[in-house]
Design a protein around this motif. Structure first.
Motif, PDB file in Angstrom:
ATOM      1  N   SER A   1      40.761  40.890  26.240  1.00 55.31           N
ATOM      2  CA  SER A   1      41.632  40.530  27.357  1.00 55.31           C
ATOM      3  C   SER A   1      41.749  41.721  28.283  1.00 55.31           C
ATOM      4  CB  SER A   1      43.021  40.107  26.852  1.00 55.31           C
ATOM      5  OG  SER A   1      43.868  39.808  27.937  1.00 55.31           O
ATOM      6  N   ASN A   2      41.045  41.631  29.415  1.00 56.35           N
ATOM      7  CA  ASN A   2      41.104  42.692  30.415  1.00 56.35           C
ATOM      8  C   ASN A   2      42.044  42.348  31.561  1.00 56.35           C
ATOM      9  OD1 ASN A   2      39.126  44.090  28.963  1.00 56.35           O
ATOM     10  ND2 ASN A   2      37.468  42.984  30.018  1.00 56.35           N
ATOM     11  N   LEU A   3      42.776  41.256  31.396  1.00 52.95           N
ATOM     12  CA  LEU A   3      43.638  40.783  32.485  1.00 52.95           C
ATOM     13  C   LEU A   3      45.100  41.125  32.256  1.00 52.95           C
ATOM     14  CD1 LEU A   3      42.078  37.210  32.863  1.00 52.95           C
ATOM     15  CD2 LEU A   3      41.529  39.263  34.170  1.00 52.95           C
ATOM     16  N   GLY A   4      45.404  41.798  31.183  1.00 52.01           N
ATOM     17  CA  GLY A   4      46.797  42.109  30.886  1.00 52.01           C
ATOM     18  C   GLY A   4      47.572  40.911  30.403  1.00 52.01           C
ATOM     19  N   LEU A   5      46.889  39.897  29.865  1.00 53.71           N
ATOM     20  CA  LEU A   5      47.524  38.669  29.399  1.00 53.71           C
ATOM     21  C   LEU A   5      47.223  38.478  27.921  1.00 53.71           C
ATOM     22  CD1 LEU A   5      46.523  36.233  32.309  1.00 53.71           C
ATOM     23  CD2 LEU A   5      48.633  37.546  32.110  1.00 53.71           C
ATOM     24  N   SER A   6      48.154  37.836  27.243  1.00 59.56           N
ATOM     25  CA  SER A   6      47.911  37.487  25.856  1.00 59.56           C
ATOM     26  C   SER A   6      46.958  36.302  25.785  1.00 59.56           C
ATOM     27  CB  SER A   6      49.231  37.152  25.160  1.00 59.56           C
ATOM     28  OG  SER A   6      49.809  35.998  25.754  1.00 59.56           O
ATOM     29  N   ASN A   7      46.459  36.034  24.566  1.00 62.38           N
ATOM     30  CA  ASN A   7      45.548  34.901  24.412  1.00 62.38           C
ATOM     31  C   ASN A   7      46.220  33.586  24.793  1.00 62.38           C
ATOM     32  OD1 ASN A   7      43.518  36.599  23.531  1.00 62.38           O
ATOM     33  ND2 ASN A   7      44.103  36.389  21.363  1.00 62.38           N
ATOM     34  N   GLU A   8      47.491  33.434  24.426  1.00 63.27           N
ATOM     35  CA  GLU A   8      48.208  32.205  24.764  1.00 63.27           C
ATOM     36  C   GLU A   8      48.397  32.071  26.263  1.00 63.27           C
ATOM     37  OE1 GLU A   8      50.196  28.599  24.200  1.00 63.27           O
ATOM     38  OE2 GLU A   8      48.869  29.800  22.920  1.00 63.27           O
ATOM     39  N   GLU A   9      48.754  33.170  26.949  1.00 64.99           N
ATOM     40  CA  GLU A   9      48.932  33.131  28.399  1.00 64.99           C
ATOM     41  C   GLU A   9      47.610  32.842  29.103  1.00 64.99           C
ATOM     42  OE1 GLU A   9      52.724  36.145  29.075  1.00 64.99           O
ATOM     43  OE2 GLU A   9      50.680  36.930  29.126  1.00 64.99           O
ATOM     44  N   SER A  10      46.525  33.407  28.610  1.00 68.09           N
ATOM     45  CA  SER A  10      45.213  33.140  29.203  1.00 68.09           C
ATOM     46  C   SER A  10      44.842  31.670  29.048  1.00 68.09           C
ATOM     47  CB  SER A  10      44.144  34.022  28.536  1.00 68.09           C
ATOM     48  OG  SER A  10      44.422  35.389  28.758  1.00 68.09           O
TER      49      SER A  10
END
Length: 328
Positions: A155-164
């Motif tokens: 995750s290079n977007l600063g988001l958790s897997n659930e948020e992604s």
């Protein structure tokens, strides 16, 4: 003997009281029996057993038939298709409301900030089409980043897997709802295409000229501006109508002294909003220019050309003036 008298008096009184009570009871029983006999004579057998209870209403067969018919008619008149359509819409709205709640507030704020920054980088002078394209390109880029991060299990977007996962589903299926939630609305671009459905060789509609009719010698031409030497400046020479302007030109030519310029061209501004001219003056309604030219030449006719309007941005499409060359 003396003592026996009071006892005998009380016994007699008690005997009289018992006799009165018996008589009263007998009278009451007689009245009750009489009431029952009267009731039996007035009402048929079984009436009391079948009488409706308190608060109940007993309908006749005819009344029951009317009630059943009314129920049947009401059911037949129900808008069944409309009711089913409303049920389906409620389900759709419920699904949309559920999907909207799935995206956390913090994630909506992050998306809103990134889209706003994208529009700022685009510039304020961009039209709505370019703005929509920029927002759509952000959506596509964000989806590609999410898919790439998911494939690399990072995750290079600063988001958790659930948020992604939630953001990916929202960008794919609920993009319009997301834009509504963050308050982003870009007006659609309206392209206006003028269709000329007028039949070929159809006569042009005659434009109505305000004021009295012009004499034939005025040779009036709408949307026309003739050049020539100024005999009378229109900036300080106003007339109520084009006919009056033409008549002023005729009168000037008659009164002109020998050797002086004689008017043979009149130019009038009929527009209430004034008339455009490439000079530095502001030409207003009812200006009447009197001109002279041995060989009258047109300045402008009907419409200003596109090349002219490119070099003169304030020029309208249609020539606002009307003119005429006085016939000899």
């Amino acid at each position: 003997m003396v003592r026996g008298l009071p006892l005998g008096g009380r016994a007699a009184a008690a005997a009289r009281w018992c006799t009165c009570r018996s008589a009263a009871v007998a009278v009451c029983l007689g009245n009750l029996v009489a009431a029952l006999l009267v009731a039996r004579a007035l009402y048929p057998p079984g009436y009391m057993a079948s009488a409706p209870k308190s608060g109940e209403v007993k309908y006749s067969k005819e009344q029951m038939r009317w009630v059943e018919e009314s129920i049947r008619i009401r059911r037949a008149a129900e808008p069944v298709e409309l009711i089913e359509a409303v049920k389906k819409l409620r389900k759709v709205f419920a699904r949309e409301a559920k999907r909207r709640k799935e995206l956390p507030l913090e994630l909506k704020q992050k998306v809103s900030y990134e889209i706003l920054q994208k529009l700022r980088d685009l510039g304020e002078d961009r039209n709505s089409t370019e703005q929509r394209e920029a927002v759509e390109s952000w959506r596509i880029e964000k989806l590609e980043d999410i898919r790439r991060s998911s494939a690399q299990n990072s995750s290079n977007l600063g988001l958790s897997n659930e948020e992604s996962r939630i953001l990916k589903r929202t960008l794919e299926f609920n993009w319009r709802l997301l834009l509504e939630d963050i308050g982003l609305w870009i007006p659609p671009s309206v392209s206006h295409i003028e269709h000329d459905d007028k039949p070929e060789n159809a006569p042009e509609e005659e434009e109505i000229i305000p004021g009295p009719p012009l004499p034939p010698e005025c040779n009036a031409e709408v949307h026309t501006d003739y050049g020539g030497a100024a005999v009378r400046w229109g900036l300080t020479h106003h007339k109520e109508s084009a006919a009056d302007c033409c008549q002023a030109c005729i009168d000037q030519a008659k009164r002109a002294k020998p050797g002086a310029l004689k008017c043979n061209i009149w130019v009038y501004c009929p527009s209430e909003y004034g008339c455009y001219s490439p000079d530095k003056y502001e030409h207003k309604h009812q200006e009447c220019w009197l001109k002279q030219a041995d060989h009258p030449k047109l300045n402008f006719k009907d419409r200003y050309s596109e090349s002219y309007r490119d070099s003169h941005p304030t020029a309208p499409v249609v020539v606002p003036w009307m003119s005429g060359v006085i016939s000899a």
